[in-house]
Write a protein that holds these residues in place. Structure first.
Motif, short mmCIF file in Angstrom:
data_model
loop_
_atom_site.label_atom_id
_atom_site.label_comp_id
_atom_site.label_asym_id
_atom_site.label_seq_id
_atom_site.Cartn_x
_atom_site.Cartn_y
_atom_site.Cartn_z
N CYS A 144 -24.98 -3.65 -9.97
CA CYS A 144 -24.47 -4.19 -11.23
C CYS A 144 -25.48 -5.11 -11.92
O CYS A 144 -25.57 -5.11 -13.16
N ASP A 145 -26.23 -5.88 -11.15
CA ASP A 145 -27.23 -6.77 -11.74
C ASP A 145 -28.29 -5.98 -12.50
O ASP A 145 -28.67 -6.35 -13.62
N GLU A 146 -28.77 -4.91 -11.90
CA GLU A 146 -29.78 -4.09 -12.57
C GLU A 146 -29.17 -3.41 -13.79
O GLU A 146 -29.81 -3.30 -14.84
N SER B 128 -16.14 0.69 -12.62
CA SER B 128 -15.29 0.37 -13.77
C SER B 128 -15.63 -0.98 -14.39
O SER B 128 -15.48 -1.17 -15.60
N GLY B 129 -16.12 -1.91 -13.59
CA GLY B 129 -16.52 -3.21 -14.13
C GLY B 129 -17.68 -3.09 -15.10
O GLY B 129 -17.67 -3.71 -16.17
N CYS B 130 -18.66 -2.27 -14.76
CA CYS B 130 -19.81 -2.07 -15.66
C CYS B 130 -19.41 -1.24 -16.87
O CYS B 130 -19.95 -1.43 -17.96
N PHE C 128 -20.98 -14.05 -16.74
CA PHE C 128 -19.74 -13.41 -17.16
C PHE C 128 -19.45 -12.20 -16.28
O PHE C 128 -18.35 -11.98 -15.84
N ARG C 129 -20.47 -11.40 -16.04
CA ARG C 129 -20.32 -10.18 -15.24
C ARG C 129 -19.88 -10.52 -13.82
O ARG C 129 -19.10 -9.82 -13.23
N ARG C 130 -20.36 -11.62 -13.31
CA ARG C 130 -20.03 -12.02 -11.94
C ARG C 130 -18.72 -12.82 -11.88
O ARG C 130 -18.30 -13.23 -10.81
N GLY C 131 -18.11 -13.06 -13.03
CA GLY C 131 -16.85 -13.81 -13.06
C GLY C 131 -17.02 -15.28 -12.93
O GLY C 131 -16.10 -15.99 -12.54
#
Length: 77
Positions: A3-5, A34-36, A73-76
């Motif tokens: 997800c980071d990449e 689904s998160g990405c 934000f992506r990591r919550g």
């Protein structure tokens, strides 16, 4: 691809600037995460809402602050 990449490559993907192999990895990850998928849709909505922001209008510091905020934000966080 993790997800980071994925987050790091979103802009290049949307601009059609990813090398073919990276684009394939990006799309594969997108199909499995689904998160990405949500992140990419939110990114597209932001672009649609704000329009285009020329890269030269952001200082290096502002760009890094925005990238850090999006990563958090992506990591919550």
């Amino acid at each position: 691809m993790d997800c980071d990449e994925f987050v790091e490559l979103v802009t290049d993907f949307l601009e059609g600037a990813l090398p073919e192999a990276d684009e394939a990895r990006f799309i594969t990850h997108l199909a499995e995460c689904s998160g990405c998928e949500t992140y990419l849709e939110q990114f597209r909505q932001t672009i649609d809402t704000l329009g285009e922001l020329p890269p030269e209008s952001l200082s290096g510091e502002a760009r890094e602050r925005l990238l850090t905020a999006f990563r958090g934000f992506r990591r919550g966080q």
